[in-house]
Write a protein that holds these residues in place. Structure first.
Motif, PDB file in Angstrom:
ATOM      1  N   PRO A  29       0.804  -1.229   0.000  1.00 28.52           N
ATOM      2  CA  PRO A  29       0.000   0.000   0.000  1.00 28.52           C
ATOM      3  C   PRO A  29       0.835   1.275   0.000  1.00 28.52           C
ATOM      4  CG  PRO A  29      -0.893  -1.589   1.565  1.00 28.52           C
ATOM      5  CD  PRO A  29       0.413  -2.156   1.094  1.00 28.52           C
ATOM      6  N   ALA A  30       2.103   1.182   0.389  1.00 28.12           N
ATOM      7  CA  ALA A  30       2.972   2.366   0.415  1.00 28.12           C
ATOM      8  C   ALA A  30       3.381   2.813  -0.982  1.00 28.12           C
ATOM      9  CB  ALA A  30       4.210   2.083   1.259  1.00 28.12           C
ATOM     10  N   TRP A  31       2.952   2.110  -2.027  1.00 27.22           N
ATOM     11  CA  TRP A  31       3.317   2.517  -3.389  1.00 27.22           C
ATOM     12  C   TRP A  31       2.887   3.947  -3.686  1.00 27.22           C
ATOM     13  CZ3 TRP A  31      -0.038   3.954  -7.363  1.00 27.22           C
ATOM     14  CH2 TRP A  31      -1.408   3.729  -7.128  1.00 27.22           C
ATOM     15  N   VAL A  32       1.798   4.401  -3.059  1.00 24.62           N
ATOM     16  CA  VAL A  32       1.305   5.756  -3.337  1.00 24.62           C
ATOM     17  C   VAL A  32       2.280   6.824  -2.867  1.00 24.62           C
ATOM     18  CG1 VAL A  32      -1.112   5.006  -3.292  1.00 24.62           C
ATOM     19  CG2 VAL A  32      -0.021   5.835  -1.195  1.00 24.62           C
ATOM     20  N   ASP A  33       3.133   6.490  -1.902  1.00 26.53           N
ATOM     21  CA  ASP A  33       4.083   7.478  -1.384  1.00 26.53           C
ATOM     22  C   ASP A  33       5.167   7.826  -2.401  1.00 26.53           C
ATOM     23  OD1 ASP A  33       2.701   7.468   1.031  1.00 26.53           O
ATOM     24  OD2 ASP A  33       3.946   5.861   1.867  1.00 26.53           O
ATOM     25  N   ALA A  34       5.328   6.985  -3.411  1.00 26.22           N
ATOM     26  CA  ALA A  34       6.364   7.227  -4.423  1.00 26.22           C
ATOM     27  C   ALA A  34       5.880   8.149  -5.544  1.00 26.22           C
ATOM     28  CB  ALA A  34       6.822   5.900  -5.024  1.00 26.22           C
ATOM     29  N   LEU A  35       4.602   8.498  -5.538  1.00 25.35           N
ATOM     30  CA  LEU A  35       4.047   9.304  -6.631  1.00 25.35           C
ATOM     31  C   LEU A  35       4.430  10.774  -6.506  1.00 25.35           C
ATOM     32  CD1 LEU A  35       0.449   7.778  -6.732  1.00 25.35           C
ATOM     33  CD2 LEU A  35       2.362   7.254  -8.266  1.00 25.35           C
ATOM     34  N   PRO A  36       4.578  11.467  -7.633  1.00 29.55           N
ATOM     35  CA  PRO A  36       4.926  12.891  -7.576  1.00 29.55           C
ATOM     36  C   PRO A  36       3.778  13.781  -7.130  1.00 29.55           C
ATOM     37  CG  PRO A  36       4.604  12.194  -9.854  1.00 29.55           C
ATOM     38  CD  PRO A  36       4.578  10.950  -9.016  1.00 29.55           C
ATOM     39  N   HIS A  37       2.538  13.321  -7.292  1.00 26.68           N
ATOM     40  CA  HIS A  37       1.371  14.063  -6.807  1.00 26.68           C
ATOM     41  C   HIS A  37       0.200  13.092  -6.719  1.00 26.68           C
ATOM     42  CE1 HIS A  37      -0.504  14.224 -10.844  1.00 26.68           C
ATOM     43  NE2 HIS A  37       0.738  14.355 -11.291  1.00 26.68           N
ATOM     44  N   ARG A  38      -0.950  13.573  -6.196  1.00 34.18           N
ATOM     45  CA  ARG A  38      -2.094  12.681  -5.974  1.00 34.18           C
ATOM     46  C   ARG A  38      -3.403  13.297  -6.447  1.00 34.18           C
ATOM     47  NH1 ARG A  38      -1.051   9.682  -0.150  1.00 34.18           N
ATOM     48  NH2 ARG A  38       1.193   9.408  -0.369  1.00 34.18           N
ATOM     49  N   ASP A  39      -3.343  14.051  -7.499  1.00 37.92           N
ATOM     50  CA  ASP A  39      -4.566  14.691  -8.003  1.00 37.92           C
ATOM     51  C   ASP A  39      -4.717  14.408  -9.493  1.00 37.92           C
ATOM     52  OD1 ASP A  39      -2.333  16.152  -8.661  1.00 37.92           O
ATOM     53  OD2 ASP A  39      -3.303  18.105  -8.452  1.00 37.92           O
ATOM     54  N   PHE A  40      -4.815  13.125  -9.825  1.00 34.78           N
ATOM     55  CA  PHE A  40      -4.867  12.715 -11.225  1.00 34.78           C
ATOM     56  C   PHE A  40      -6.267  12.880 -11.811  1.00 34.78           C
ATOM     57  CE2 PHE A  40      -1.305  10.370  -9.386  1.00 34.78           C
ATOM     58  CZ  PHE A  40      -0.310  10.621 -10.314  1.00 34.78           C
ATOM     59  N   ASP A  41      -6.297  13.169 -13.115  1.00 34.15           N
ATOM     60  CA  ASP A  41      -7.566  13.177 -13.851  1.00 34.15           C
ATOM     61  C   ASP A  41      -7.967  11.765 -14.241  1.00 34.15           C
ATOM     62  OD1 ASP A  41      -7.974  16.070 -14.099  1.00 34.15           O
ATOM     63  OD2 ASP A  41      -6.185  16.017 -15.361  1.00 34.15           O
ATOM     64  N   ALA A  42      -6.973  10.902 -14.467  1.00 39.79           N
ATOM     65  CA  ALA A  42      -7.263   9.543 -14.916  1.00 39.79           C
ATOM     66  C   ALA A  42      -6.167   8.602 -14.457  1.00 39.79           C
ATOM     67  CB  ALA A  42      -7.369   9.501 -16.442  1.00 39.79           C
TER      68      ALA A  42
ATOM     69  N   MET B 200      -3.600  -6.180 -13.868  1.00 34.55           N
ATOM     70  CA  MET B 200      -4.133  -6.384 -12.525  1.00 34.55           C
ATOM     71  C   MET B 200      -4.434  -7.842 -12.197  1.00 34.55           C
ATOM     72  SD  MET B 200      -4.197  -3.356 -11.093  1.00 34.55           S
ATOM     73  CE  MET B 200      -2.632  -3.117 -11.943  1.00 34.55           C
ATOM     74  N   HIS B 201      -4.412  -8.716 -13.220  1.00 32.39           N
ATOM     75  CA  HIS B 201      -4.733 -10.125 -12.969  1.00 32.39           C
ATOM     76  C   HIS B 201      -3.646 -10.839 -12.158  1.00 32.39           C
ATOM     77  CE1 HIS B 201      -2.797  -9.970 -17.042  1.00 32.39           C
ATOM     78  NE2 HIS B 201      -2.025 -10.883 -16.479  1.00 32.39           N
ATOM     79  N   TRP B 202      -2.506 -10.177 -11.947  1.00 33.31           N
ATOM     80  CA  TRP B 202      -1.466 -10.796 -11.121  1.00 33.31           C
ATOM     81  C   TRP B 202      -1.672 -10.520  -9.641  1.00 33.31           C
ATOM     82  CZ3 TRP B 202       0.599 -14.444 -13.594  1.00 33.31           C
ATOM     83  CH2 TRP B 202       0.946 -14.336 -14.939  1.00 33.31           C
ATOM     84  N   LEU B 203      -2.636  -9.691  -9.283  1.00 31.58           N
ATOM     85  CA  LEU B 203      -2.891  -9.379  -7.879  1.00 31.58           C
ATOM     86  C   LEU B 203      -4.011 -10.264  -7.336  1.00 31.58           C
ATOM     87  CD1 LEU B 203      -2.821  -5.468  -7.994  1.00 31.58           C
ATOM     88  CD2 LEU B 203      -1.007  -6.996  -7.198  1.00 31.58           C
ATOM     89  N   PRO B 204      -3.872 -10.759  -6.107  1.00 28.95           N
ATOM     90  CA  PRO B 204      -4.956 -11.550  -5.513  1.00 28.95           C
ATOM     91  C   PRO B 204      -6.150 -10.664  -5.194  1.00 28.95           C
ATOM     92  CG  PRO B 204      -3.216 -11.161  -3.911  1.00 28.95           C
ATOM     93  CD  PRO B 204      -2.697 -10.648  -5.228  1.00 28.95           C
ATOM     94  N   GLY B 205      -7.307 -11.279  -5.061  1.00 33.57           N
ATOM     95  CA  GLY B 205      -8.546 -10.542  -4.856  1.00 33.57           C
ATOM     96  C   GLY B 205      -8.521  -9.527  -3.730  1.00 33.57           C
ATOM     97  N   PRO B 206      -8.124  -9.920  -2.518  1.00 29.06           N
ATOM     98  CA  PRO B 206      -8.126  -8.946  -1.419  1.00 29.06           C
ATOM     99  C   PRO B 206      -7.235  -7.740  -1.686  1.00 29.06           C
ATOM    100  CG  PRO B 206      -7.996 -11.176  -0.564  1.00 29.06           C
ATOM    101  CD  PRO B 206      -7.818 -11.285  -2.048  1.00 29.06           C
ATOM    102  N   ARG B 207      -6.083  -7.975  -2.314  1.00 24.85           N
ATOM    103  CA  ARG B 207      -5.183  -6.853  -2.590  1.00 24.85           C
ATOM    104  C   ARG B 207      -5.753  -5.951  -3.679  1.00 24.85           C
ATOM    105  NH1 ARG B 207      -3.331  -2.773  -1.269  1.00 24.85           N
ATOM    106  NH2 ARG B 207      -1.858  -1.766  -2.665  1.00 24.85           N
ATOM    107  N   LEU B 208      -6.364  -6.540  -4.706  1.00 27.08           N
ATOM    108  CA  LEU B 208      -6.952  -5.733  -5.769  1.00 27.08           C
ATOM    109  C   LEU B 208      -8.117  -4.902  -5.231  1.00 27.08           C
ATOM    110  CD1 LEU B 208      -6.956  -4.881  -8.689  1.00 27.08           C
ATOM    111  CD2 LEU B 208      -8.301  -6.926  -9.250  1.00 27.08           C
ATOM    112  N   THR B 209      -8.897  -5.485  -4.341  1.00 26.49           N
ATOM    113  CA  THR B 209      -9.992  -4.745  -3.717  1.00 26.49           C
ATOM    114  C   THR B 209      -9.464  -3.507  -2.991  1.00 26.49           C
ATOM    115  OG1 THR B 209     -11.295  -6.764  -3.418  1.00 26.49           O
ATOM    116  CG2 THR B 209     -11.860  -4.892  -2.034  1.00 26.49           C
ATOM    117  N   ALA B 210      -8.394  -3.683  -2.227  1.00 25.28           N
ATOM    118  CA  ALA B 210      -7.796  -2.553  -1.513  1.00 25.28           C
ATOM    119  C   ALA B 210      -7.195  -1.547  -2.485  1.00 25.28           C
ATOM    120  CB  ALA B 210      -6.725  -3.068  -0.548  1.00 25.28           C
ATOM    121  N   LEU B 211      -6.596  -2.037  -3.552  1.00 27.63           N
ATOM    122  CA  LEU B 211      -5.978  -1.148  -4.540  1.00 27.63           C
ATOM    123  C   LEU B 211      -7.015  -0.244  -5.192  1.00 27.63           C
ATOM    124  CD1 LEU B 211      -3.344  -0.407  -6.059  1.00 27.63           C
ATOM    125  CD2 LEU B 211      -3.988  -2.111  -7.772  1.00 27.63           C
TER     126      LEU B 211
END
Length: 254
Positions: free
Chosen positions: A102-115, A122-133
């Motif tokens: 979940p800390a991946w968001v801390d590496a972003l340059p900003h957090r106000d994306f349009d898209a 995403m098929h490589w992520l298990p269900g619970p993790r994808l839900t949280a993502l």
């Protein structure tokens, strides 16, 4: 990582050709995603997050279609990220991060994306993790911003016929690989390993994704699962943006 890659443009083209052999309608789905971005921003240059973006395919097309757009590519694969840096040439931010953390968001340059756009990843992520993502992604969007995920998403209403469509696609693809008309995913990576300029990157990749590791499997739920997960994540509107056979793109609007 600033490794030099000989013939990076040729390798980017090679990657695109491999992906097109796997997904013949690849450009169609990407065009549909960018049409949605255009609608979300009323034609203004978007702030894009290219999630699990690999070599920057989506960012490259976004920057071509929307002059003045800003793009951020996030992936974990050092080889693909190096190709993204070479292809984008400073026109986008390229970030190494693990979406399982979940800390991946801390590496972003900003957090106000349009898209936020992602395709065939995403098929490589298990269900619970994808839900949280999905919840984490919503938090990165400005009000009215969109998230689009394009992947293999079976139609719940066609459980038998949908499987037939998928089998037909696999048969055609395998025949092309056998005839040498295109490279498979594994064959492409074998080809990359023959280029000495990738040696350090491949060593790093093997540390991240140990060859022969267990527990790394695709998870391909039906489209209804994705739509429900988007609703649970708090998106105000959700739906199917595009469908091609067993593949689809779902959209969530913040």
């Amino acid at each position: 990582m600033g490794a030099y890659i000989a013939n990076a443009a040729a390798w980017q083209e090679s990657f695109d050709r491999q992906q097109e052999s796997y997904l013949p309608d690849r450009e169609e789905r990407l065009a549909a995603m960018l049409d949605a971005v255009d609608a979300a921003t009323n034609g203004e240059p978007p702030r894009l997050l290219d999630l699990a973006g690999g070599t920057g395919t989506i960012s490259l097309r976004t920057l071509t279609r929307f002059p003045g757009a800003t793009a951020t590519v996030v992936d974990q694969d050092p080889v693909l990220l190096a190709l993204a840096r070479a292809s984008l040439g400073g026109r986008a931010s390229v970030v190494a991060a693990d979406l399982n953390d979940p800390a991946w968001v801390d590496a972003l340059p900003h957090r106000d994306f349009d898209a936020v756009l992602t395709a065939t990843a995403m098929h490589w992520l298990p269900g619970p993790r994808l839900t949280a993502l999905y919840t984490e992604i919503r938090g990165l969007l400005r009000t009215g911003g969109i998230f689009v995920n394009a992947d293999q998403m079976p139609d719940d209403g066609l459980p038998t016929f949908g499987k037939r469509l998928l089998d037909r696609e696999d048969e055609k693809r395998d025949a092309r690989y056998a005839a040498g008309a295109a490279l498979s995913w594994s064959a492409w990576w074998s080809h990359v390993r023959t280029d000495a300029s990738f040696a350090e990157l491949i060593a790093e990749r093997d540390r991240i994704y140990p060859p022969g590791r267990s527990g790394h499997t695709e998870w391909l739920p039906p489209i209804s699962w994705h739509l429900e997960a988007l609703r649970s994540a708090g998106f105000s509107e959700t739906g199917t943006l595009w469908r091609g056979g067993p593949d689809a793109a779902v959209i969530g609007v913040r």
